[in-house]
Design a protein around this motif. Structure first.
Motif, PDB file in Angstrom:
ATOM      1  N   ARG A 246       0.828  -1.260  -0.072  1.00 49.96           N
ATOM      2  CA  ARG A 246      -0.082  -0.024   0.154  1.00 49.96           C
ATOM      3  C   ARG A 246       0.702   1.193   0.183  1.00 49.96           C
ATOM      4  N   TYR A 248       0.834   5.981  -1.317  1.00 48.71           N
ATOM      5  CA  TYR A 248      -0.008   7.127  -1.639  1.00 48.71           C
ATOM      6  C   TYR A 248       0.511   7.642  -2.956  1.00 48.71           C
ATOM      7  N   SER A 283       1.761  -4.615   3.770  1.00 45.38           N
ATOM      8  CA  SER A 283       0.676  -4.340   5.033  1.00 45.38           C
ATOM      9  C   SER A 283      -0.407  -4.936   4.833  1.00 45.38           C
ATOM     10  N   SER A 285      -3.077  -3.862   6.472  1.00 43.32           N
ATOM     11  CA  SER A 285      -4.232  -3.039   6.705  1.00 43.32           C
ATOM     12  C   SER A 285      -3.699  -1.405   6.335  1.00 43.32           C
ATOM     13  N   TRP A 286      -4.690  -0.675   6.139  1.00 42.93           N
ATOM     14  CA  TRP A 286      -3.936   0.670   5.855  1.00 42.93           C
ATOM     15  C   TRP A 286      -3.777   1.447   7.072  1.00 42.93           C
ATOM     16  N   GLN A 287      -4.297   0.922   8.338  1.00 42.47           N
ATOM     17  CA  GLN A 287      -4.137   1.406   9.645  1.00 42.47           C
ATOM     18  C   GLN A 287      -2.309   1.259   9.927  1.00 42.47           C
ATOM     19  N   ILE A 289      -0.097   2.097   7.545  1.00 39.37           N
ATOM     20  CA  ILE A 289       0.626   2.877   6.761  1.00 39.37           C
ATOM     21  C   ILE A 289       0.565   4.177   7.320  1.00 39.37           C
ATOM     22  N   VAL A 306      -9.812   3.999  -3.415  1.00 39.74           N
ATOM     23  CA  VAL A 306      -8.669   3.367  -3.636  1.00 39.74           C
ATOM     24  C   VAL A 306      -8.336   2.786  -5.174  1.00 39.74           C
ATOM     25  N   GLU A 317      -2.283  -1.349  -3.570  1.00 44.25           N
ATOM     26  CA  GLU A 317      -3.564  -0.631  -3.310  1.00 44.25           C
ATOM     27  C   GLU A 317      -2.893   1.032  -3.072  1.00 44.25           C
ATOM     28  N   LYS A 319      -3.778   5.147  -2.525  1.00 42.62           N
ATOM     29  CA  LYS A 319      -4.548   6.268  -2.263  1.00 42.62           C
ATOM     30  C   LYS A 319      -4.073   7.506  -2.885  1.00 42.62           C
TER      31      LYS A 319
END
Length: 365
Positions: A246, A248, A283, A285-287, A289, A306, A317, A319
């Motif tokens: 994940r 950005y 990861s 989970s996004w939590q 990251i 996403v 994934e 964002k």
């Protein structure tokens, strides 16, 4: 066919049955010379064979057809490809994936043009010295383009021989055994047609699911068919589940232009253009990251949703955070590129998805 000896004994009949089937059922492909045309004296173009084989690595025939035709329209000869700009080649390649293939394709064309007088090598040893050409591709070029008896083994051939010879060792461990059978069966006559016949048989008859055994020219000798094991072969080791990474991406826009930069030449998507991004971290989970490090101090906004993409070894994934600038700023890296000319940039598929996510439709993904 219960042993290597019996396969050897039946080789002439086996080869003749397969070639007869191929003469009547060969697929029509834009890079292929048909058996009838070859009998009329038309020879395969090694440039076409090489280009198609590089494109077909990890890609389906259905996908490659249109790409091959576009390349032929733009660069009809190896000389034209060698004289092209790498960015143009990467742009036309976008969507085929594995972009190192495109860079090596270009290097190979330049090497043949600059160092070999534009003449394609014929033998395995010579071909293996060229960028991007491995054991399979070298054998395919030698065999198909020059009718040199080389052993050509792709995924289709692995499946056919696994069933024909009832090889129950799971792939990839069975590959040495499959290759041993393949080497014995490769004929000295019409080796190019034989190689393409085996590949066509795997693609159209001896398919992964619902094979058409009743239409197979080799059905009488197929051990898997005799022992009702066709659906079980080839066996494969259980694959590890792909990890998810994940990160950005930073969409900075000004007056119809977007900030793009070139990725490093080495590594994933090497040499391609991208909307700048941070590290793609594994990861669950996004939590997990961390908040992204903003590349420009300004009022960035996180867009909903996403962007998802899958590479060979991992899922991705992304964002998207967006910045709408009122005035031009100088960039430390990259360049401002016209959004409406995005088809002129070597953008990989994942970045096309980013454009679409932001609301700037691109060419078909």
């Amino acid at each position: 066919m219960n042993s290597i000896a019996e396969i050897t004994d039946k080789k002439p009949e086996f080869v003749d049955a397969l070639l007869d089937w191929y003469d009547h059922n060969a697929r029509t492909l834009p890079w292929r010379i048909s058996p009838e045309a070859k009998r009329g004296g038309i020879k395969p173009d090694p440039y076409h064979v090489w280009l198609s084989e590089i494109m077909l690595q990890q890609t389906t025939v259905a996908t490659v057809k249109s790409y091959f035709e576009k390349f032929m329209e733009k660069w009809p000869t190896l000389e034209k490809l060698a004289e092209a700009d790498l960015d143009d080649v990467l742009t036309e390649w976008a969507g085929l994936g594995y972009y190192a293939r495109a860079r090596n394709l270009y290097k190979c064309a330049r090497t043949i043009h600059d160092d070999l007088g534009g003449n394609f090598p014929k033998t395995n040893d010579e071909l293996l010295k060229l960028p991007g050409i491995g054991v399979y591709t070298a054998a395919a070029i030698s065999s198909i383009a020059y009718d040199i008896p080389e052993t050509v083994v792709d995924g289709n051939v692995e499946r056919v021989l696994s069933r024909l010879c009832q090889i129950e060792t799971p792939l990839p461990d069975s590959r040495p055994e499959i290759r041993g059978h393949a080497e014995i069966l490769t004929p000295d006559y019409r080796p190019g047609d034989y190689a393409q016949a085996l590949m066509d048989l795997g693609a159209t008859i001896c398919t992964p699911k619902s094979p058409k055994c009743g239409s197979c020219p080799l059905q009488e000798d197929c051990l898997a068919r005799k022992n009702d094991l066709v659906a079980d072969l080839p066996r494969r080791k259980n694959k590890k589940e792909k990890e998810t990474r994940r990160g950005y991406v930073f969409w900075a826009e000004y007056d119809g232009k977007v900030w793009l930069r070139r990725r490093p030449e080495k590594g994933l998507l090497g040499g391609m253009m991208e909307v700048p991004s941070d590290e793609w971290a594994p990861s669950n989970s996004w939590q997990n990251i961390p908040t992204p490090r903003i590349p420009i101090i300004a009022n960035w906004k996180l867009l909903p949703g996403v962007v998802r993409h899958t590479f060979t070894h991992f899922h991705l994934e992304l964002k998207v955070v967006k910045l709408q600038l009122e005035e031009m700023i100088n960039l430390q890296e990259g360049e401002w590129c016209d959004i409406d000319k995005q088809d002129q940039y070597a953008l990989p598929t994942v970045m096309k998805k980013v454009f679409n996510h932001v609301g700037q439709p691109l060419l078909d993904l």
